[in-house]
Design an enzyme around this catalytic site. Structure first.
Site, PDB file in Angstrom:
ATOM      1  N   HIS A 248      -7.650   2.801   2.348  1.00 15.65           N
ATOM      2  CA  HIS A 248      -7.093   3.427   3.365  1.00 15.65           C
ATOM      3  C   HIS A 248      -5.799   4.596   2.573  1.00 15.65           C
ATOM      4  O   HIS A 248      -5.142   4.005   2.030  1.00 15.65           O
ATOM      5  CB  HIS A 248      -6.455   2.697   4.431  1.00 15.65           C
ATOM      6  CG  HIS A 248      -6.261   3.560   5.662  1.00 15.65           C
ATOM      7  ND1 HIS A 248      -5.255   4.464   5.956  1.00 15.65           N
ATOM      8  CD2 HIS A 248      -6.783   3.303   6.903  1.00 15.65           C
ATOM      9  CE1 HIS A 248      -5.378   4.802   7.175  1.00 15.65           C
ATOM     10  NE2 HIS A 248      -6.221   3.857   7.757  1.00 15.65           N
TER      11      HIS A 248
ATOM     12  N   GLY B  53      -9.347  -0.810   2.196  1.00 20.29           N
ATOM     13  CA  GLY B  53     -10.504  -0.568   3.221  1.00 20.29           C
ATOM     14  C   GLY B  53     -11.569  -0.046   2.694  1.00 20.29           C
ATOM     15  O   GLY B  53     -12.859  -0.187   3.003  1.00 20.29           O
TER      16      GLY B  53
ATOM     17  N   TYR C 188      -5.520  -6.691   9.603  1.00 22.50           N
ATOM     18  CA  TYR C 188      -6.837  -6.455   9.454  1.00 22.50           C
ATOM     19  C   TYR C 188      -7.621  -6.575  11.052  1.00 22.50           C
ATOM     20  O   TYR C 188      -6.740  -6.444  11.802  1.00 22.50           O
ATOM     21  CB  TYR C 188      -7.456  -7.171   8.544  1.00 22.50           C
ATOM     22  CG  TYR C 188      -8.626  -6.043   7.659  1.00 22.50           C
ATOM     23  CD1 TYR C 188      -8.056  -5.086   7.179  1.00 22.50           C
ATOM     24  CD2 TYR C 188      -9.830  -6.290   7.911  1.00 22.50           C
ATOM     25  CE1 TYR C 188      -8.834  -3.987   6.552  1.00 22.50           C
ATOM     26  CE2 TYR C 188     -10.814  -5.570   7.259  1.00 22.50           C
ATOM     27  CZ  TYR C 188     -10.164  -4.420   6.720  1.00 22.50           C
ATOM     28  OH  TYR C 188     -11.040  -3.284   6.355  1.00 22.50           O
TER      29      TYR C 188
HETATM   30  C1  LCV Z   1      -2.287   7.065  -0.559  1.00 22.79           C
HETATM   31  C2  LCV Z   1      -2.251   6.434  -2.859  1.00 22.79           C
HETATM   32  C3  LCV Z   1      -2.797   5.492  -2.639  1.00 22.79           C
HETATM   33  C4  LCV Z   1      -3.450   4.947  -1.438  1.00 22.79           C
HETATM   34  N1  LCV Z   1      -3.042   6.029  -0.089  1.00 22.79           N
HETATM   35  O1  LCV Z   1      -1.890   5.324 -10.055  1.00 22.79           O
HETATM   36  O2  LCV Z   1      -7.136  -3.012   3.612  1.00 22.79           O
HETATM   37  S1  LCV Z   1      -5.719  -2.822   3.925  1.00 22.79           S
HETATM   38  O3  LCV Z   1      -5.277  -3.230   5.496  1.00 22.79           O
HETATM   39  O4  LCV Z   1      -4.691  -3.193   3.000  1.00 22.79           O
HETATM   40  C5  LCV Z   1      -5.736  -0.971   4.312  1.00 22.79           C
HETATM   41  C6  LCV Z   1      -4.514  -0.528   5.256  1.00 22.79           C
HETATM   42  C7  LCV Z   1      -5.851  -0.342   3.017  1.00 22.79           C
HETATM   43  O5  LCV Z   1      -6.653   0.216   2.515  1.00 22.79           O
HETATM   44  O6  LCV Z   1      -4.483   0.022   2.544  1.00 22.79           O
HETATM   45  C8  LCV Z   1      -4.550   0.626   1.155  1.00 22.79           C
HETATM   46  C9  LCV Z   1      -4.848  -0.375  -0.044  1.00 22.79           C
HETATM   47  N2  LCV Z   1      -5.052   0.295  -1.299  1.00 22.79           N
HETATM   48  C10 LCV Z   1      -3.961  -0.416  -2.387  1.00 22.79           C
HETATM   49  O7  LCV Z   1      -3.391  -1.416  -2.264  1.00 22.79           O
HETATM   50  C11 LCV Z   1      -4.272   0.415  -3.603  1.00 22.79           C
HETATM   51  C12 LCV Z   1      -2.931   0.997  -3.880  1.00 22.79           C
HETATM   52  N3  LCV Z   1      -2.776   1.760  -4.984  1.00 22.79           N
HETATM   53  C13 LCV Z   1      -2.628   1.388  -6.196  1.00 22.79           C
HETATM   54  O8  LCV Z   1      -2.693   0.105  -6.217  1.00 22.79           O
HETATM   55  C14 LCV Z   1      -2.630   1.976  -7.423  1.00 22.79           C
HETATM   56  O9  LCV Z   1      -2.572   3.426  -6.952  1.00 22.79           O
HETATM   57  C15 LCV Z   1      -3.877   1.791  -8.222  1.00 22.79           C
HETATM   58  C16 LCV Z   1      -4.039   0.600  -8.811  1.00 22.79           C
HETATM   59  C17 LCV Z   1      -5.178   2.285  -7.298  1.00 22.79           C
HETATM   60  C18 LCV Z   1      -4.091   3.107  -9.394  1.00 22.79           C
HETATM   61  O10 LCV Z   1      -2.622   3.088 -10.003  1.00 22.79           O
HETATM   62  P1  LCV Z   1      -2.089   3.847 -11.084  1.00 22.79           P
HETATM   63  O11 LCV Z   1      -1.051   3.612 -11.646  1.00 22.79           O
HETATM   64  O12 LCV Z   1      -3.254   4.628 -11.594  1.00 22.79           O
HETATM   65  P2  LCV Z   1      -0.728   5.375  -8.915  1.00 22.79           P
HETATM   66  O13 LCV Z   1      -0.385   4.176  -8.441  1.00 22.79           O
HETATM   67  O14 LCV Z   1       0.553   6.058  -9.817  1.00 22.79           O
HETATM   68  O15 LCV Z   1      -1.161   6.279  -8.069  1.00 22.79           O
HETATM   69  C19 LCV Z   1      -1.350   7.665  -8.191  1.00 22.79           C
HETATM   70  C20 LCV Z   1      -0.854   8.572  -6.894  1.00 22.79           C
HETATM   71  O16 LCV Z   1      -1.869   8.081  -6.000  1.00 22.79           O
HETATM   72  C21 LCV Z   1      -1.422   7.578  -4.799  1.00 22.79           C
HETATM   73  C22 LCV Z   1       0.049   7.021  -5.418  1.00 22.79           C
HETATM   74  O17 LCV Z   1       0.912   7.094  -4.439  1.00 22.79           O
HETATM   75  C23 LCV Z   1       0.470   8.126  -6.405  1.00 22.79           C
HETATM   76  O18 LCV Z   1       0.767   9.174  -5.659  1.00 22.79           O
HETATM   77  P3  LCV Z   1       1.909  10.276  -6.273  1.00 22.79           P
HETATM   78  O19 LCV Z   1       1.208  10.783  -7.623  1.00 22.79           O
HETATM   79  O20 LCV Z   1       2.453  11.189  -5.355  1.00 22.79           O
HETATM   80  O21 LCV Z   1       3.084   9.546  -6.885  1.00 22.79           O
HETATM   81  N4  LCV Z   1      -1.999   6.516  -3.956  1.00 22.79           N
HETATM   82  C24 LCV Z   1      -2.442   5.490  -4.697  1.00 22.79           C
HETATM   83  N5  LCV Z   1      -3.138   4.673  -3.838  1.00 22.79           N
HETATM   84  N6  LCV Z   1      -4.236   3.886  -1.119  1.00 22.79           N
HETATM   85  N7  LCV Z   1      -1.869   7.325  -1.664  1.00 22.79           N
END
Ligand code: LCV
Length: 259
Positions: free
Chosen positions: A64, A108, A138
């Protein structure tokens, strides 16, 4: 089509999530583009669809779009919200929707994988179910997707730890149907789709709908439903929900209080 690429190969529809600069986060727009592609294939009665990300991505989908999660006091996963509309579109597609996974799958998007009919992955795949990290309650239909596919203790471990499950473990526990080498992922998936295409689409369409109906045939009393809605509201009205989103945006660990 916007944030997805689509193509049709020998009556197999392929939808490629193509917003990699946003890690294919399931934003409203990406969801609408995926649904639009499914509707387009449905009109052409394309028997099988493959849902994939571009070659070589690290992240299949980051789940999400956190930046689109509503402020507290509003259910983040209610019936007409984008993620729920997407999951229903996959369930209601006339034929099998096959998830072809290279890279990591979060939140999600993990539910999306559990909703697809068949999952083929390579060794780079991993799957994390993150509501407990996001302060999100959830919802019943989402949890049922996991209960229908996994032993309940495995499903609980995914939700309670929010830790990624490796491709090998995903095969062991049943998240994925087949684990294949990265270089064979597309050919293996296309071969499986081609086999399905040699069968009766009419029969498959009716069998898929019976699976959908039976997988939702889970009795719950009105009183229990209303109690669950009340319990869920306590979560999305909470400090923890607000803190999880703030911490994510501030790129720091969340400090939960359990309230
Ligand atoms: C917006 C993002 C996101 C993102 N949204 O890159 O299932 S539930 O109930 O939890 C539901 C509510 C749900 O689905 O929630 C979201 C769950 N997703 C996560 O927990 C994954 C969150 N992201 C991460 O853990 C990391 O981004 C990963 C491991 C996917 C990739 O890590 P990496 O170091 O390669 P960054 O974290 O630096 O992310 C790059 C850019 O993408 C954005 C993040 O904020 C960053 O933005 P900026 O470049 O503006 O700083 N981003 C990542 N995931 N779900 N934005």
């Amino acid at each position: 089509m916007g944030l997805v690429q689509t193509e049709i190969l020998d009556k197999v529809g392929i939808i490629t999530l193509d917003n990699t600069k946003k890690l294919n986060a399931l934003s409203e727009q990406l969801v609408d583009d995926i649904i639009g592609a499914l509707d387009c294939f449905q009109e052409q009665k394309i028997p099988v669809v493959i849902l994939r990300a571009p070659d070589g991505v690290r992240v299949w989908s980051a789940g999400h779009d956190v930046k689109e999660l509503p402020p507290k006091m509003r259910d983040p996963l209610s019936y007409y919200d984008s993620l729920e509309r997407l999951l229903r579109a996959v369930e209601q597609y006339l034929g099998p929707v096959i998830a072809m996974v290279h890279g990591s799958v979060w939140g999600g998007a993990c539910d999306l994988i559990m909703t697809c009919d068949i999952v083929i992955a390579d060794e780079t795949a991993k799957f994390a179910m993150t509501p407990a990290k996001m302060g999100v309650p959830y919802n019943l239909t989402g949890i049922l997707h996991f209960m229908n596919r996994l032993p309940i203790n495995i499903a609980k471990e995914m939700f309670f730890t929010a830790d990624p499950v490796s491709a090998e473990r995903a095969l062991q526990v049943g998240i994925i149907n087949h684990l294949v080498p990265e270089k064979e992922l597309l050919s293996f998936t296309l071969d499986l789709a081609a086999t399905i295409n040699t069968r009766s689409l009419l029969s498959i369409e009716v069998i898929k709908e019976q699976f959908r109906i039976l997988s939702k045939a889970f009795p719950i009393s009105p009183a229990d439903f209303e109690r669950v809605q009340g319990l869920r509201r306590k979560v999305y009205d909470s400090h923890d929900y607000e803190e999880a989103i703030t911490a994510f945006l501030e790129k720091r660990p969340a400090h939960f209080k359990g309230e």
